[in-house]
Motif scaffolding. Structure first.
Motif, PDB file in Angstrom:
ATOM      1  N   GLY A 216       2.561   7.187  10.884  1.00  0.00           N
ATOM      2  CA  GLY A 216       3.859   7.775  11.193  1.00  0.00           C
ATOM      3  C   GLY A 216       4.534   7.178  12.408  1.00  0.00           C
ATOM      4  O   GLY A 216       5.413   7.801  12.996  1.00  0.00           O
ATOM      5  N   ALA A 217       4.154   5.950  12.786  1.00  0.00           N
ATOM      6  CA  ALA A 217       4.729   5.322  13.980  1.00  0.00           C
ATOM      7  C   ALA A 217       5.601   4.125  13.634  1.00  0.00           C
ATOM      8  O   ALA A 217       5.897   3.302  14.492  1.00  0.00           O
ATOM      9  N   GLN A 218       6.015   3.999  12.371  1.00  0.00           N
ATOM     10  CA  GLN A 218       6.945   2.937  12.015  1.00  0.00           C
ATOM     11  C   GLN A 218       8.244   3.137  12.781  1.00  0.00           C
ATOM     12  O   GLN A 218       8.657   4.237  13.065  1.00  0.00           O
ATOM     13  N   GLY A 219       8.860   2.059  13.157  1.00  0.00           N
ATOM     14  CA  GLY A 219      10.042   2.129  14.000  1.00  0.00           C
ATOM     15  C   GLY A 219       9.711   2.041  15.473  1.00  0.00           C
ATOM     16  O   GLY A 219      10.604   1.930  16.313  1.00  0.00           O
ATOM     17  N   LEU A 220       8.405   2.089  15.799  1.00  0.00           N
ATOM     18  CA  LEU A 220       7.958   2.010  17.186  1.00  0.00           C
ATOM     19  C   LEU A 220       6.983   0.866  17.404  1.00  0.00           C
ATOM     20  O   LEU A 220       7.060   0.160  18.395  1.00  0.00           O
ATOM     21  N   ILE A 221       6.039   0.690  16.487  1.00  0.00           N
ATOM     22  CA  ILE A 221       5.010  -0.341  16.598  1.00  0.00           C
ATOM     23  C   ILE A 221       4.814  -0.997  15.234  1.00  0.00           C
ATOM     24  O   ILE A 221       5.369  -0.568  14.233  1.00  0.00           O
ATOM     25  N   GLY A 222       4.003  -2.059  15.209  1.00  0.00           N
ATOM     26  CA  GLY A 222       3.635  -2.690  13.943  1.00  0.00           C
ATOM     27  C   GLY A 222       4.525  -3.833  13.534  1.00  0.00           C
ATOM     28  O   GLY A 222       4.291  -4.452  12.496  1.00  0.00           O
ATOM     29  N   ALA A 223       5.561  -4.134  14.320  1.00  0.00           N
ATOM     30  CA  ALA A 223       6.456  -5.237  13.990  1.00  0.00           C
ATOM     31  C   ALA A 223       7.082  -5.775  15.273  1.00  0.00           C
ATOM     32  O   ALA A 223       7.163  -5.065  16.282  1.00  0.00           O
ATOM     33  N   ILE A 224       7.517  -7.011  15.215  1.00  0.00           N
ATOM     34  CA  ILE A 224       8.246  -7.613  16.331  1.00  0.00           C
ATOM     35  C   ILE A 224       9.727  -7.468  16.027  1.00  0.00           C
ATOM     36  O   ILE A 224      10.296  -8.194  15.208  1.00  0.00           O
ATOM     37  N   LYS A 225      10.324  -6.450  16.648  1.00  0.00           N
ATOM     38  CA  LYS A 225      11.737  -6.138  16.451  1.00  0.00           C
ATOM     39  C   LYS A 225      12.307  -5.602  17.753  1.00  0.00           C
ATOM     40  O   LYS A 225      11.595  -4.927  18.505  1.00  0.00           O
ATOM     41  N   PRO A 226      13.571  -5.857  18.039  1.00  0.00           N
ATOM     42  CA  PRO A 226      14.181  -5.294  19.249  1.00  0.00           C
ATOM     43  C   PRO A 226      14.065  -3.772  19.270  1.00  0.00           C
ATOM     44  O   PRO A 226      14.302  -3.104  18.260  1.00  0.00           O
ATOM     45  N   GLY A 227      13.683  -3.236  20.425  1.00  0.00           N
ATOM     46  CA  GLY A 227      13.537  -1.796  20.582  1.00  0.00           C
ATOM     47  C   GLY A 227      12.141  -1.297  20.332  1.00  0.00           C
ATOM     48  O   GLY A 227      11.771  -0.211  20.775  1.00  0.00           O
ATOM     49  N   TYR A 228      11.319  -2.079  19.614  1.00  0.00           N
ATOM     50  CA  TYR A 228       9.943  -1.670  19.382  1.00  0.00           C
ATOM     51  C   TYR A 228       9.135  -1.844  20.664  1.00  0.00           C
ATOM     52  O   TYR A 228       9.488  -2.638  21.540  1.00  0.00           O
ATOM     53  N   VAL A 229       8.049  -1.103  20.764  1.00  0.00           N
ATOM     54  CA  VAL A 229       7.157  -1.238  21.906  1.00  0.00           C
ATOM     55  C   VAL A 229       6.432  -2.582  21.817  1.00  0.00           C
ATOM     56  O   VAL A 229       6.019  -3.006  20.732  1.00  0.00           O
ATOM     57  N   ALA A 230       6.262  -3.230  22.949  1.00  0.00           N
ATOM     58  CA  ALA A 230       5.637  -4.554  22.981  1.00  0.00           C
ATOM     59  C   ALA A 230       4.121  -4.438  22.905  1.00  0.00           C
ATOM     60  O   ALA A 230       3.397  -4.737  23.852  1.00  0.00           O
ATOM     61  N   ASP A 231       3.646  -3.976  21.759  1.00  0.00           N
ATOM     62  CA  ASP A 231       2.227  -4.042  21.420  1.00  0.00           C
ATOM     63  C   ASP A 231       2.039  -5.369  20.688  1.00  0.00           C
ATOM     64  O   ASP A 231       2.436  -5.506  19.519  1.00  0.00           O
ATOM     65  N   LEU A 232       1.460  -6.353  21.365  1.00  0.00           N
ATOM     66  CA  LEU A 232       1.382  -7.709  20.841  1.00  0.00           C
ATOM     67  C   LEU A 232      -0.032  -8.252  20.959  1.00  0.00           C
ATOM     68  O   LEU A 232      -0.780  -7.869  21.871  1.00  0.00           O
ATOM     69  N   ALA A 233      -0.370  -9.144  20.050  1.00  0.00           N
ATOM     70  CA  ALA A 233      -1.623  -9.897  20.136  1.00  0.00           C
ATOM     71  C   ALA A 233      -1.309 -11.355  19.828  1.00  0.00           C
ATOM     72  O   ALA A 233      -0.616 -11.648  18.843  1.00  0.00           O
ATOM     73  N   ILE A 234      -1.787 -12.252  20.677  1.00  0.00           N
ATOM     74  CA  ILE A 234      -1.572 -13.684  20.473  1.00  0.00           C
ATOM     75  C   ILE A 234      -2.901 -14.324  20.094  1.00  0.00           C
ATOM     76  O   ILE A 234      -3.906 -14.163  20.796  1.00  0.00           O
ATOM     77  N   PHE A 235      -2.891 -15.042  18.972  1.00  0.00           N
ATOM     78  CA  PHE A 235      -4.099 -15.646  18.422  1.00  0.00           C
ATOM     79  C   PHE A 235      -4.045 -17.171  18.540  1.00  0.00           C
ATOM     80  O   PHE A 235      -2.967 -17.772  18.488  1.00  0.00           O
ATOM     81  N   ASN A 236      -5.208 -17.774  18.676  1.00  0.00           N
ATOM     82  CA  ASN A 236      -5.333 -19.226  18.717  1.00  0.00           C
ATOM     83  C   ASN A 236      -5.103 -19.780  17.313  1.00  0.00           C
ATOM     84  O   ASN A 236      -5.898 -19.548  16.406  1.00  0.00           O
ATOM     85  N   GLY A 237      -3.999 -20.513  17.147  1.00  0.00           N
ATOM     86  CA  GLY A 237      -3.676 -21.081  15.843  1.00  0.00           C
ATOM     87  C   GLY A 237      -3.849 -22.576  15.776  1.00  0.00           C
ATOM     88  O   GLY A 237      -3.193 -23.234  14.968  1.00  0.00           O
TER      89      GLY A 237
END
Length: 867
Positions: free
Chosen positions: A414-435
């Motif tokens: 139930g947290a869509q619109g807040l987390i789970g995607a990189i979009k303006p306004g979303y919380v910056a919950d991010l993970a960077i992986f070695n590609g």
């Protein structure tokens, strides 16, 4: 029992469509019978369709890849990312960016000072903070939303995997209780706090920022089904409900033809009050497991109060789903939480995810628990990927699997619109992986813990490469060193706990049971198998049975997709619409003529129906990750206030982009007749409020405080903060974000974030009232609830034991007003004042419990004795 509730007691305060035609699962569900739709079978003498053809389910396409015009990024001397420009305020991360429907090579993400995402695009230079921002370049870095795990039992982290040989079960009660002659699996419960923190760190190291773990501790991951608002880690969202026994069947009840389950069954009304509901339903492969679904999706008048399939619902496990169930899921916007490793280990089979995908049902990934599941989300992704490659005909694209671990998990809780995607306004919950070696989404799917270069929760560092964390721009040099597969990392355990818990503490506690991590390419010790196995298909994949389901290819109605006969299907390969094509590989579930529109083809078929697409829940042609109302069709995407929430679903009267809650006044929350009164459980934000009283905290009851914004009616409210009072004091000016509930008739905000004004304070004078105004039923008893009041004396104790049958530590004074020890605990420490005791007046907070209005003094000064 329920494994997670969002209500905890504090004295008397507590936490608190697409029009697809489909036959109902249960047309009449009573305590006697369950009517099921007649089984559709192949026409007499008909052969199964040949492999291929328009009716066969095809592999999904991955998202488009865009080559941004930015010059190539130089690789750092070591590690994945490096700071190339120190700046102020915002931070710009450059590399491969995984957007909801597009992959950007040499894209960028801007994270603001407030920990929210300002931009994710090829070029973010128009953002106001961009020019002064620090720049972090990740030449081979893949920037993803933080992973979201919508299902784990983290309080069982004091276990290693529990082996059970080749024994496989048909229903969870067989291994839980040992029914039907099966061996009961033995495991420990109630993991110590540091072991739970250890498990949270294990998830963080795999890129997870949020879980629904049916337990948790403050710090590290967001625990999005926690009853303690602190564990939301500042996310203004209503907690999800992880419901382990929604049918009240913890005693082992199994039914095949009626709905006679326990008396504690979860009701529709409880689900409708939630944004995220996570029930364990249909964990098994037999008819009894399927019956749980039949009795959770009902239209019969006598049973409809137990209909659990709604847009809020993400069914955990759902192994015995049939074609009719899948279509009902789509109709109700219900999704699935898939735990493939645990399913395969216990039952030798898993949910029919290709069927669910073809029906347009969102699927998310959850680890379940260590005894039979995956130790972290990367291992769960590995299991899902292996099954997809070997058993599901590579139906799911890399972006599908990644979405299961990010965006779809956010929907599940139930947290869509807040987390789970990189979009303006979303919380910056991010993970960077070695590609460097694995590109785009594959960098996430194939990652090991050593490949996770940086994890941010709301812009705050939790874990990553030591050299990067040591840079002043990242500002995490004080995090604790950790060698991970010969890569120097740092974990911010002590930093995130305010120094109360250290990395060494939780490592020592958790590693007594199981290691913190294993390296990429290394199979974790005793890891439960992800290879389907039962006696019926014990030989697995072999010549003549390419999908390993025990049915020879020339007789298999899905020869390239694993679909063994199950008890839930009458021991036949499932073919719900009787077209000869098995459900697992049928492109058009429920459509024997196979006329459904093709995804990515024409927008609709001749009947005007859109394709069933799990990435377009409302069927309006806009994918979930870009849709400003993903659960309500709005093709025009109208957004009058420009806040990113479409007009069709915007809950606020003013602009509130992303994670910004609806701005309301205390009076609007408290007064149900106010024009802007929020809905029960609505996310809200109040400002310019001043603390008037603090509730005590004794490690058993959560804590909080009362605030006022003025002295007019409805200007006071209780703020529940759980295990942290944020350092407020009487007079503190605060801004509060959280969700609003009516708890036993008392309005309160369950706070996910409290911000204190460092300068301004205000001490309210108590409002003078008469006893008759505020006594139970008084004219001002409701309007002055939660406000600081005073009564002039003399006031004499007329009853020192008003609740004769319980020790309530309260008393009654002149005029019938109850005085209570909710805040001032003097009465518990000594004795209730005896009858005849006289006070010159009384001050305190007015509140309501057990059908009575009561005044709660804050200290002895609020109870001056008469001279």
């Amino acid at each position: 029992m329920r494994s997670s509730k969002y209500f905890l007691g504090l004295a008397l305060f507590s936490f608190a469509t697409v029009g697809l035609a489909v036959a109902p699962l249960v047309s009449g569900c009573t305590d006697q019978t369950v009517d099921r739709p007649a089984r559709l079978t192949r026409d007499a003498g008909g052969d199964r369709p040949e492999p291929g053809g328009e009716s066969e389910l095809k592999p999904n396409a991955s998202v488009k890849v865009t080559e941004c015009s930015r010059p190539a990024i130089a690789a750092p001397a070591s590690g994945t990312c490096q700071v190339t420009k120190p700046g102020t305020g915002a931070r710009v991360f450059q590399g491969t960016v995984l957007l909801p429907d597009e992959t950007l090579h040499r894209g960028e993400v801007v994270v603001g000072e407030d920990g929210n995402i300002l931009c994710g695009a090829c070029d973010c230079s128009t953002v106001a903070q961009y020019a002064a921002a620090s720049v972090v370049q990740c030449a081979d870095g893949v920037i993803s939303p933080g992973l979201v795990n919508p299902h784990d039992h983290i309080t069982y982290a004091n276990n290693a995997p529990v082996g059970h040989g080749t024994e496989r079960y048909a229903h969870r009660h067989e291994w839980r209780i040992g029914l039907n002659g099966h061996t009961k699996i033995t495991y420990k419960a109630s993991a110590p706090q540091n072991v739970v923190r250890f498990a949270e760190l294990r998830f963080v190291m795999g890129g997870v920022t949020s879980i629904a773990g049916a337990g948790g501790q403050p710090g590290l991951v967001r625990n999005l089904d926690s009853s303690d608002p602190v564990q939301l880690e500042g996310l203004p969202v209503q907690p999800a409900d992880s419901d382990t026994f929604p049918l009240g069947d913890s005693n082992g009840t199994m039914r095949t033809s009626d709905c006679t389950y326990g008396t504690s069954r979860t009701k529709t009304s409880a689900v409708q009050a939630l944004d995220g509901y996570l029930p364990h339903i249909s964990e098994g492969i037999n008819a009894e497991a399927h019956n749980e679904l039949a009795c959770s999706n009902v239209d019969d008048a006598t049973q409809s109060k137990y209909d659990l399939l709604g847009r809020q619902t993400a069914v955990i496990h759902g192994i015995a789903v049939t074609e009719a169930d899948a279509l009902a899921f789509r109709k109700n916007q219900t999704s699935l939480v898939w735990s493939p490793r645990s399913n395969i280990d216990l039952y030798g089979n898993t949910a029919p995810v290709t069927l669910l995908d073809a029906a347009g049902v969102r699927i998310s990934l959850g680890t379940d628990w260590v005894p039979s599941g995956s130790m972290n989300m990367l291992r769960e992704l590995k299991c899902a990927d292996d099954l997809n490659t070997k058993y599901f005909g590579k139906h799911f694209s890399d972006s599908d699997l990644w979405r299961m671990a990010t965006e779809n998990g956010a929907f599940a809780v139930g947290a869509q619109g807040l987390i789970g995607a990189i979009k303006p306004g979303y919380v910056a919950d991010l993970a960077i992986f070695n590609g460097k070696d694995k590109k785009d989404h594959r960098a996430v799917i194939d990652a090991g813990v050593e490949d996770v270069a940086l994890v941010l929760r709301g812009g705050k560092v939790l874990y990553g490469d030591a050299a990067l964390l040591d840079d002043a721009v990242i500002g995490a040099a004080d995090c604790e060193a950790l060698d991970v597969c010969s890569v120097a990392k740092k974990a911010c355990v002590a930093r995130d706990s305010g120094g109360s818990v250290k990395l060494a503490d939780i490592k020592g506690a958790g590693e007594a049971f199981y290691p913190l991590f294993f390296c990429r390419g290394e199979v974790p010790k005793d890891e439960p198998s992800c290879t389907p196995y039962r006696e019926e298909y014990k030989d697995g994949i072999k010549d003549g049975d390419q999908d390993g389901d025990g049915v020879a290819d020339d007789a298999d109605n899905c020869p390239t997709m694993f679909n063994p006969p199950r008890g839930a299907d009458g021991d036949e390969q499932a073919d719900g619409d009787g077209d000869g094509r098995g459900d697992a590989c049928d492109r058009c579930p429920g459509d024997p003529a196979n006329t459904c529109p093709v995804r990515g083809g024409a927008a609709q078929n001749q009947d005007g129906k859109p394709p069933a697409d799990p990435n377009d829940t409302d069927g309006d042609g806009v994918v979930n990750g870009k849709d400003n109302c993903p659960e309500q069709a709005n093709t025009d995407q109208a957004d009058g206030d420009g806040d990113g929430w479409g007009d069709a679903c915007d809950k606020c009267g003013t602009a509130n982009a992303g994670a910004t809650p609806c701005a309301v006044t205390v009076a609007q929350i408290r007064n149900a007749q106010a024009a802007e009164h929020p809905k029960q459980h609505g996310v809200v934000g109040i400002g310019d409020a001043y603390v008037t009283a603090l509730t005590p905290y004794d490690n058993k009851s959560p804590q909080g405080f009362y605030v006022q914004t003025g002295t007019d009616a409805y200007n006071g409210i209780y703020v529940l903060t759980g295990s942290n009072r944020y350092g407020v004091a009487i007079g503190s000016k605060v801004k509060v974000e959280g969700f609003y509930v009516e708890n036993f008739g008392v309005s309160q905000i369950n706070a996910s974030r409290v911000t204190i004004d460092p300068v301004e304070t205000k001490i309210f004078d108590p409002i003078e009232v008469a006893v008759s105004d505020i006594v139970t039923g008084g004219s001002k008893a409701e309007t002055y609830e939660s406000m600081l009041l005073k009564i002039n004396g003399p006031l004499t104790v007329t009853d020192d034991a008003p609740d004769k049958d319980i020790k309530s530590f309260e008393f009654v004074v002149t005029g019938g007003l109850r005085i209570d020890d909710l805040i001032f605990t003097k009465f518990k420490d000594s004795v209730v004042p005896p009858k005849g005791t006289t006070y010159s007046g009384m001050r305190g907070i007015l509140y309501y419990s057990f059908s009575n209005t009561k005044l709660a003094p804050r200290d002895a000064n609020d109870m001056p004795k008469a001279p």
